[in-house]
Write a protein that holds these residues in place. Structure first.
Motif, PDB file in Angstrom:
ATOM      1  N   TYR A 196       0.884  -1.332   0.111  1.00  0.00           N
ATOM      2  CA  TYR A 196      -0.108  -0.025  -0.185  1.00  0.00           C
ATOM      3  C   TYR A 196       0.885   1.387   0.071  1.00  0.00           C
ATOM      4  CZ  TYR A 196      -4.332  -2.518   0.958  1.00  0.00           C
ATOM      5  OH  TYR A 196      -5.558  -3.139   0.928  1.00  0.00           O
ATOM      6  N   ARG A 206      -9.570   0.175  -1.328  1.00  0.00           N
ATOM      7  CA  ARG A 206      -9.000   1.115  -0.544  1.00  0.00           C
ATOM      8  C   ARG A 206      -8.641   2.492  -1.087  1.00  0.00           C
ATOM      9  NH1 ARG A 206      -3.715   2.725   0.362  1.00  0.00           N
ATOM     10  NH2 ARG A 206      -2.917   3.182   2.369  1.00  0.00           N
ATOM     11  N   ASP A 207      -8.945   3.695  -0.294  1.00  0.00           N
ATOM     12  CA  ASP A 207      -8.725   4.992  -1.019  1.00  0.00           C
ATOM     13  C   ASP A 207      -7.448   5.520  -0.623  1.00  0.00           C
ATOM     14  OD1 ASP A 207     -10.409   7.051  -2.394  1.00  0.00           O
ATOM     15  OD2 ASP A 207      -9.230   7.974  -0.597  1.00  0.00           O
ATOM     16  N   THR A 232     -11.445  -5.911  -1.416  1.00  0.00           N
ATOM     17  CA  THR A 232     -11.550  -4.667  -0.800  1.00  0.00           C
ATOM     18  C   THR A 232     -10.960  -3.532  -1.806  1.00  0.00           C
ATOM     19  OG1 THR A 232      -9.213  -4.850  -0.015  1.00  0.00           O
ATOM     20  CG2 THR A 232     -11.164  -5.660   1.554  1.00  0.00           C
ATOM     21  N   TRP A 256      -6.281   4.113  -6.036  1.00  0.00           N
ATOM     22  CA  TRP A 256      -6.982   2.979  -5.501  1.00  0.00           C
ATOM     23  C   TRP A 256      -6.430   1.928  -5.424  1.00  0.00           C
ATOM     24  CZ3 TRP A 256      -9.840   5.827  -9.680  1.00  0.00           C
ATOM     25  CH2 TRP A 256     -10.145   6.741  -9.111  1.00  0.00           C
ATOM     26  N   CYS A 257      -6.323   0.952  -4.325  1.00  0.00           N
ATOM     27  CA  CYS A 257      -5.849  -0.414  -4.408  1.00  0.00           C
ATOM     28  C   CYS A 257      -7.153  -1.506  -4.241  1.00  0.00           C
ATOM     29  CB  CYS A 257      -4.903  -0.304  -3.149  1.00  0.00           C
ATOM     30  SG  CYS A 257      -3.388   0.416  -3.435  1.00  0.00           S
ATOM     31  N   GLU A 310      -9.997   4.728   3.517  1.00  0.00           N
ATOM     32  CA  GLU A 310     -11.292   3.978   3.813  1.00  0.00           C
ATOM     33  C   GLU A 310     -11.240   2.904   2.861  1.00  0.00           C
ATOM     34  OE1 GLU A 310     -15.771   4.692   3.087  1.00  0.00           O
ATOM     35  OE2 GLU A 310     -14.613   5.606   1.602  1.00  0.00           O
ATOM     36  N   GLN A 311     -11.780   1.630   3.481  1.00  0.00           N
ATOM     37  CA  GLN A 311     -11.859   0.382   2.556  1.00  0.00           C
ATOM     38  C   GLN A 311     -13.160  -0.116   2.517  1.00  0.00           C
ATOM     39  OE1 GLN A 311      -9.094  -2.622   3.523  1.00  0.00           O
ATOM     40  NE2 GLN A 311      -7.372  -1.167   3.989  1.00  0.00           N
ATOM     41  N   THR A 327      -7.795  -5.526  -3.242  1.00  0.00           N
ATOM     42  CA  THR A 327      -7.295  -6.409  -2.644  1.00  0.00           C
ATOM     43  C   THR A 327      -8.126  -7.746  -2.735  1.00  0.00           C
ATOM     44  OG1 THR A 327      -5.804  -5.179  -1.016  1.00  0.00           O
ATOM     45  CG2 THR A 327      -5.881  -7.535  -0.515  1.00  0.00           C
ATOM     46  N   ARG A 339     -16.029  -2.973   0.790  1.00  0.00           N
ATOM     47  CA  ARG A 339     -15.907  -4.227   0.076  1.00  0.00           C
ATOM     48  C   ARG A 339     -16.734  -4.015  -1.262  1.00  0.00           C
ATOM     49  NH1 ARG A 339     -12.914  -8.138   2.140  1.00  0.00           N
ATOM     50  NH2 ARG A 339     -13.293  -9.406   0.523  1.00  0.00           N
TER      51      ARG A 339
END
Ligand code: ATP
Length: 569
Positions: free
Chosen positions: A516, A543-544, A541, A526-527, A549-550, A529, A552
């Motif tokens: 990350y 993630r921002d 997920t 964004w990521c 924030e994560q 996972t 789903r």
């Protein structure tokens, strides 16, 4: 926390945004290479500009408060143009900076940069320190023992060229003599530095010291900034040519070609993105002042009676462009040029300026100039080089009355077939630098905060808060672990993103927290996972980068969600 340029430069090198050109040979001053991420960032800056100017321009509607409907066209012109272009445009005679050379170390300086370089100079700081206790209200209460002491001890190391260091007694004697005759002598630092740089005041007058070594500088001399070259095999005057110092002339000389081939009607614009070259005397501040750089320029041709409205329109619209792409309004200003700053032909000019971290508090550096150029350019290319006369612009003539530099002789007037009017359009020019804009976006994006790592310990995090449209990578895909089918699923999502034209990366090495962090540092918004639940419930997920924030979301909705976020950003 204030950002330092050193942190930004180091991140750019560490993470492949920018490298010094020809670094393995010690570099070449004023030239830069964009690394794998830098090239993507700069391409995105150019694309954002081109989309705003050309691709997304709706010529059948009045947008953003434009005075009326208008057309926009693009062009790409050659870097080397007919030499007459530069003679007629004024660059050949006038595109020059005043330059000073140090007689001691032979370094060159732009005359208008000398004082700001002296304020930052290591030897001046060291010299000023020896009066530290006696500096009040910016006036130095001079002490000759302290100055002599500095000249003998520190001076030879930091300012070997300074007259005070080379010949302390003679140099000091002028000051002593002047102080005797004028006890109220103004001894602010600028004046004091001049005394300390002047060994032979009776012969040379006051000297300005070199910011590097303290040696005396030559009188300012004109230095043309255009790079020269030769076309063809023989290096004669006839074959002498120039690398363009701006892209704008490419649009002016093609005005008629575009009107005739595209059936465009005034008002309309011609835009171009391309390399320009200026042999800057003191390239500095990373890519801000380079010798090879890229410009994004647009020439907007309009009826003279509407030109002021169009000038206002472009001035405001260009300022808003930087804000839309994430430059906080506190760091950005729109500065109108004072009357005496305007070029001789300009009715009005405003600069968009940014508070770069290498500048002092309250200082701003130019990102873009928006200029009302009147009919100067089209007229010059029609008639010849113009100059300021008693009644406005007139043809510059030699003693025998002939034009100094002849124009093309081509009729550059526009004929409006509806109003049946023939006129020479006025031009509004927003001229931006792609490299300066890229640097400003990088500086603005640079952030540091404290976040818990995988073990819950607080660690400082560096992240680039780049606008998603500018970010080199839009989304990174990670499997939580390298087994249980997660890598395969991750690769499947990565490939779907890529085939939808979204810049994605896939990474499976290292702890998830580290992965990350690496993406945060390059500005990936964004990521995604892939974890145990992906395999059982079909969700991942997301993630921002900024809020951390994560959420789903179903695997099947990943591509649409990222595409949606990019669209609305
Ligand atoms: P400056 O006063 O900083 O030298 P300028 O007023 O001469 O700039 P323009 O001729 O108006 O600049 O060029 C338009 C834009 O091109 C500038 O606003 C800047 O973004 C970019 N530009 C000009 N010179 C350089 C340079 N040496 N390196 C990088 N970008 C440049």
């Amino acid at each position: 926390m204030p950002k330092s340029m050193d942190q930004i430069v180091s991140l750019c090198k560490r993470r492949g945004f920018l490298f010094q050109s020809s670094e393995i040979y010690g570099g070449i001053n004023g030239f830069w290479d964009y690394g794998p991420l830098g090239v993507e960032l700069k391409r995105n800056v150019r694309a954002a500009w081109w989309n705003d100017m050309i691709t997304n321009h709706d010529e059948f509607s009045v947008l953003n408060g434009a005075p009326r409907e208008f057309q926009m066209t693009g062009i790409e012109t050659s870097i080397i143009m007919h030499p007459q272009v530069w003679k007629v445009s004024g660059h050949y005679d006038l595109f020059a900076d005043m330059m000073q050379t140090c007689r001691h170390c032979k370094k060159l300086f732009r005359a208008d940069h000398v004082w700001s370089m002296l304020s930052d100079s290591a030897w001046v700081k060291s010299f000023a320190e020896c009066f530290e206790k006696s500096v009040s209200d910016d006036r130095i209460i001079f002490s000759s023992p302290a100055a002599l002491n500095w000249a003998r001890r520190r001076g030879p190391k930091v300012a070997p060229g300074l007259a005070l260091v080379r010949n302390p007694e003679i140099t000091m004697s002028w000051l002593a003599e002047d102080l005797q005759n004028q006890p109220d002598l103004d001894l602010g630092l600028p004046k004091l530095l001049q005394y300390m740089a002047t060994e032979q005041k009776n012969i040379t007058g006051f000297q300005m010291p070199c910011p590097e070594c303290g040696g005396d500088l030559t009188e300012p001399r004109r230095f043309n900034l255009m790079f020269e070259t030769f076309t063809g095999a023989i290096q004669t005057e006839e074959n002498r040519a120039f690398l363009r110092p701006e892209t704008a002339q490419g649009m002016f000389v093609n005005f008629k070609n575009v009107v005739d081939s595209m059936s465009v009607r005034v008002p309309f614009g011609i835009a171009q993105i391309g390399k320009s070259f200026r042999n800057e005397i003191t390239p500095r501040n990373f890519t801000f002042r380079s010798r090879e750089f890229e410009q994004m320029e647009m020439e907007f041709f309009c009826h003279p009676s509407e030109s002021r409205q169009w000038y206002e329109y472009w001035r405001n619209r260009r300022f808003a462009w930087y804000q839309k792409l994430g430059i906080a309004s506190d760091n950005l200003i729109l500065r109108d040029h004072a009357q005496d700053e305007l070029s001789h032909y300009s009715v009005g000019t405003a600069d968009v300026e940014y508070a770069f971290p290498f500048l002092g508090p309250g200082e701003y550096g130019e990102l873009e100039g928006i200029a009302h150029r009147g009919d100067f350019d089209l007229r010059s290319h029609m008639e010849g080089k113009l100059c300021k006369g008693p009644n406005g612009l007139e043809l510059e003539k030699l003693a025998d009355g002939s034009p100094k530099y002849k124009g093309s002789g081509k009729d550059m007037n526009y004929f409006d077939d509806q109003s049946r009017e023939k006129f020479l359009p006025h031009v509004i020019e927003p001229a931006a630098g792609a490299d300066r804009a890229t640097l400003a976006f990088l500086c603005e994006a640079y952030h540091e905060d404290q976040q818990p790592d995988d073990k819950g310990e607080m660690q400082s995090r560096v992240y680039l808060k780049l606008h998603p449209k500018l970010a080199p990578v839009k989304v990174a895909v990670f499997p939580l672990i390298k087994k249980e089918g997660m890598p395969e699923k991750g690769l499947e999502i990565y490939r779907e993103l890529k085939s939808a034209g979204i810049a994605a990366v896939y990474a499976q090495q290292g702890a998830i927290g580290k992965r990350y962090r690496r993406q945060d540092e390059i500005g990936t918004p964004w990521c995604i996972t892939v974890d145990g639940d992906t395999m059982t419930a079909g969700t991942v997920t997301l993630r921002d980068r900024d809020s951390l924030e994560q959420i789903r979301l179903p695997v099947t909705g990943v591509v649409d969600e990222i595409a949606r976020r990019l669209r609305v950003s």
